[in-house]
Motif scaffolding. Structure first.
Motif, PDB file in Angstrom:
ATOM      1  N   ASP A  17      53.304  39.218  44.844  1.00 58.97           N
ATOM      2  CA  ASP A  17      53.900  39.999  44.037  1.00 58.97           C
ATOM      3  C   ASP A  17      54.880  38.584  43.193  1.00 58.97           C
ATOM      4  O   ASP A  17      54.553  38.055  41.772  1.00 58.97           O
ATOM      5  CB  ASP A  17      54.670  40.765  43.765  1.00 58.97           C
ATOM      6  CG  ASP A  17      53.801  41.844  43.945  1.00 58.97           C
ATOM      7  OD1 ASP A  17      52.758  42.108  43.830  1.00 58.97           O
ATOM      8  OD2 ASP A  17      54.844  43.472  44.398  1.00 58.97           O
ATOM      9  N   GLU A  18      55.968  37.824  43.518  1.00 61.03           N
ATOM     10  CA  GLU A  18      56.278  37.237  43.128  1.00 61.03           C
ATOM     11  C   GLU A  18      55.819  35.199  43.045  1.00 61.03           C
ATOM     12  O   GLU A  18      56.424  34.421  42.801  1.00 61.03           O
ATOM     13  CB  GLU A  18      57.707  37.321  43.803  1.00 61.03           C
ATOM     14  CG  GLU A  18      58.186  38.251  44.365  1.00 61.03           C
ATOM     15  CD  GLU A  18      59.892  38.295  44.864  1.00 61.03           C
ATOM     16  OE1 GLU A  18      60.281  39.636  45.137  1.00 61.03           O
ATOM     17  OE2 GLU A  18      59.955  37.694  45.658  1.00 61.03           O
ATOM     18  N   ASN A  19      55.217  35.179  44.157  1.00 63.25           N
ATOM     19  CA  ASN A  19      54.325  34.036  43.945  1.00 63.25           C
ATOM     20  C   ASN A  19      52.887  33.962  42.700  1.00 63.25           C
ATOM     21  O   ASN A  19      52.240  32.984  43.281  1.00 63.25           O
ATOM     22  CB  ASN A  19      54.198  32.955  44.544  1.00 63.25           C
ATOM     23  CG  ASN A  19      55.920  33.139  45.354  1.00 63.25           C
ATOM     24  OD1 ASN A  19      56.683  32.501  45.347  1.00 63.25           O
ATOM     25  ND2 ASN A  19      56.615  33.697  46.086  1.00 63.25           N
ATOM     26  N   ALA A  20      53.011  34.878  42.462  1.00 65.41           N
ATOM     27  CA  ALA A  20      51.475  35.221  41.349  1.00 65.41           C
ATOM     28  C   ALA A  20      50.182  35.004  42.022  1.00 65.41           C
ATOM     29  O   ALA A  20      49.044  34.492  41.585  1.00 65.41           O
ATOM     30  CB  ALA A  20      51.273  34.024  39.874  1.00 65.41           C
ATOM     31  N   LEU A  21      50.467  35.374  43.005  1.00 62.94           N
ATOM     32  CA  LEU A  21      49.450  35.074  44.236  1.00 62.94           C
ATOM     33  C   LEU A  21      48.719  36.966  44.205  1.00 62.94           C
ATOM     34  O   LEU A  21      47.421  36.693  44.812  1.00 62.94           O
ATOM     35  CB  LEU A  21      49.784  34.850  45.609  1.00 62.94           C
ATOM     36  CG  LEU A  21      50.041  33.361  45.563  1.00 62.94           C
ATOM     37  CD1 LEU A  21      50.892  32.851  47.329  1.00 62.94           C
ATOM     38  CD2 LEU A  21      48.598  32.500  45.168  1.00 62.94           C
ATOM     39  N   LYS A  26      47.140  38.967  41.840  1.00 57.63           N
ATOM     40  CA  LYS A  26      45.851  38.865  41.774  1.00 57.63           C
ATOM     41  C   LYS A  26      44.534  38.210  42.286  1.00 57.63           C
ATOM     42  O   LYS A  26      43.599  38.798  42.277  1.00 57.63           O
ATOM     43  CB  LYS A  26      46.234  38.008  40.322  1.00 57.63           C
ATOM     44  CG  LYS A  26      45.310  39.243  39.133  1.00 57.63           C
ATOM     45  CD  LYS A  26      45.468  38.942  37.892  1.00 57.63           C
ATOM     46  CE  LYS A  26      43.974  39.231  36.678  1.00 57.63           C
ATOM     47  NZ  LYS A  26      44.701  38.320  35.253  1.00 57.63           N
ATOM     48  N   ASN A  27      44.776  37.300  42.990  1.00 61.57           N
ATOM     49  CA  ASN A  27      43.659  36.273  42.876  1.00 61.57           C
ATOM     50  C   ASN A  27      43.809  36.036  44.722  1.00 61.57           C
ATOM     51  O   ASN A  27      43.420  35.176  45.502  1.00 61.57           O
ATOM     52  CB  ASN A  27      43.678  34.882  42.646  1.00 61.57           C
ATOM     53  CG  ASN A  27      42.622  34.408  43.403  1.00 61.57           C
ATOM     54  OD1 ASN A  27      41.375  34.852  42.904  1.00 61.57           O
ATOM     55  ND2 ASN A  27      42.721  32.738  43.250  1.00 61.57           N
TER      56      ASN A  27
END
Ligand code: CA
Length: 490
Positions: free
Chosen positions: A311-315, A317-318
């Motif tokens: 969540d905190e590392n923009a991971l 979604k992918n």
């Protein structure tokens, strides 16, 4: 020059493809029963919730019927890596050394452009192959202060192993090459025995009486002699280390003070009671189930840490998250702990998959899927070719809500570790409602047949019941067909 241009074009295409390839995070545990994962409901869901695991189900798909092909630790891991049944990947039991020279999904994902890593329990004896980074427990490992074989070097850690496996997984994620997709297998020892909880969970469930399963006192009538000959009884077979009268981990003195400070006075009080018969079995069950659930609680918290990092590392979604275990487990049903049998609780393993944008949140699937399908599913997610000698099938169409019309309607099972916990070699087939099991051992040489609709706890074999003759014969034919399809030799 021409070759150079072609090569550059190829590289460019590869990079483009890599940009679309999602990360694959495989969160895996050892011996996690569906009945100890609250997303599955079950009798313990309210008492021992697993909110972080449930989040994966709520934001993804829960598989009600993920069936293993051989319900024991090392063989299940080999099936996942190879996409092949035990008789073809060579890992029939926990005793063999895994042949790491063969084709594995990690090697194929490397070829497809992935950075690959495994952190935690490996349990296959040989050195991991196909991983850019490996950091694995030696053998079963221990719950406290684990040694992790880190790319060939022994590295000692201090702390609780479930936490440390997460720490090291996050450490690897932080230093990875962010330009490439990753395939990370974070594989916990927990909740495998001997169930030593984290210090912070020693008092969890302390004041609660965990409900007993209705079959805690099972006398195995109505079935073949196989189940009565078990050596996995909560009453008879747990021994001092499974019941925390003896500890398996090598603690630091500070850890020992707290851990032993918890168990010793309780053990002394128990000995004074001099419990016998059913009272003793009941005490064993409470001691066992509480420690087991405490180990699961640490897993759940650590799954939460992994989700938070994504969540905190923009991971998030992918990244496709797959949660599973090497098999199910007996939590007192039929009076047992352990696994191995083709009966429901050890045949099923949890499977939760979150894939944002692809999987409808909160969906529940009832198809027969298997750990045999994992390798091809990973390859399919990566857009890589699935080798024709793999024996499962990608479940990605199911994830999109489009189960293929010719999806399997039956599942083949084969257990080989003769005598482990008193469980004989057996194989069989189920279609989800009916189950046919053959015990080929010459002394036993028998069959069982269950109708799960009328007998979900598998208490009465209907093998000699005339009403079922047609069904039994049809499943016998199906068993022969599956054994031929999967190239079973023995
Ligand atoms: Ca296991």
């Amino acid at each position: 020059m021409r070759i150079k241009i072609l090569l550059l074009t190829f590289l460019a295409l590869s990079i483009q493809a890599a940009g679309k390839q999602p990360n694959i995070l495989f969160l895996f545990t050892d011996d996690h029963a569906l009945n100890a994962l609250s997303a599955y409901g079950g009798p313990l869901a309210k008492i021992a919730p697993t909110p972080h695991l449930d989040r994966i189900a709520n934001e993804g798909m829960l598989f009600k019927h993920c069936l293993v092909s051989n319900s024991i630790c090392a063989p299940s891991r080999a099936v996942i890596l190879t996409g092949k049944y035990s008789h073809l990947n060579g890992q029939l039991t926990n005793r063999e050394v895994f042949d790491g020279s063969q084709q594995t999904v990690s090697k194929l994902l490397q070829k497809a452009g992935y950075q690959t890593a495994i952190v935690g329990k490996w349990h296959l004896k040989s050195t991991p192959t196909g991983f850019d980074h490996f950091e694995v427990l030696k053998g079963q490992g221990q719950y406290y202060n684990p040694m992790l074989i880190t790319n060939g070097k022994n590295v000692k850690h201090t702390g609780y192993t479930t936490d440390i496996i997460t720490d090291q997984s996050l450490k690897w994620l932080k230093q990875r090459d962010a330009k490439k997709p990753f395939f990370l297998m974070t594989q916990h020892k927990a909740p495998h025995g001997r169930w030593e909880p984290a210090l912070r969970h020693l008092n969890t469930f302390e004041k609660i009486k965990i409900p007993e399963p209705p079959t805690l006192f099972d006398y195995y009538s109505g079935r073949s002699a196989a189940s009565a000959n078990h050596k996995m009884g909560i009453a008879e077979d747990m021994g001092p280390s499974r019941l925390m009268f003896r500890y398996s981990s090598k603690f630091t003195s500070e850890q020992f003070k707290i851990f032993d400070g918890h168990f010793r006075p309780r053990n002394e009080a128990f000995e004074k009671l001099n419990l016998q018969g059913r009272d003793r079995t009941r005490w064993n069950y409470q001691r066992y189930i509480k420690n087991y659930l405490r180990c699961v609680k640490a897993v759940d918290e650590n799954v939460g840490r992994m989700l938070k990092y994504l969540d905190e590392n923009a991971l998030a979604k992918n990244t496709v998250i797959i949660y599973s275990s090497d098999q199910g487990f007996w939590l007192g049903e039929h009076g047992w702990f352990d696994k191995r049998w083709m009966y429901e609780e050890s045949l099923h393993t949890p499977l939760l998959i979150r894939w944002p944008g692809r999987v409808k949140p909160g969906s529940i699937n009832a198809n027969l899927v298997s750990n045999l399908d994992f390798a091809q599913t990973f390859l399919d997610i990566a857009g890589a070719v699935q080798p024709s000698d793999m024996q499962g099938r990608s479940i990605t169409p199911i994830l999109r809500g489009q189960t293929p019309k010719d999806w399997r309607k039956t599942h083949y099972y084969h257990y080989y570790e003769a005598g482990g916990h008193g469980v004989p070699i057996h194989y069989g087939v189920t279609d989800g409602r009916y189950k046919l099991i053959r015990f080929p051992d010459s002394k036993l040489d028998t069959w069982e047949f269950f109708d799960l609709k009328t007998d979900p706890q598998e208490l009465k074999s209907r093998y000699t019941d005339k009403d079922y003759i047609q069904k039994i014969n049809a499943l016998k034919e199906e068993l022969t067909r599956l054994r031929s399809q999967y190239k079973v030799v023995e």
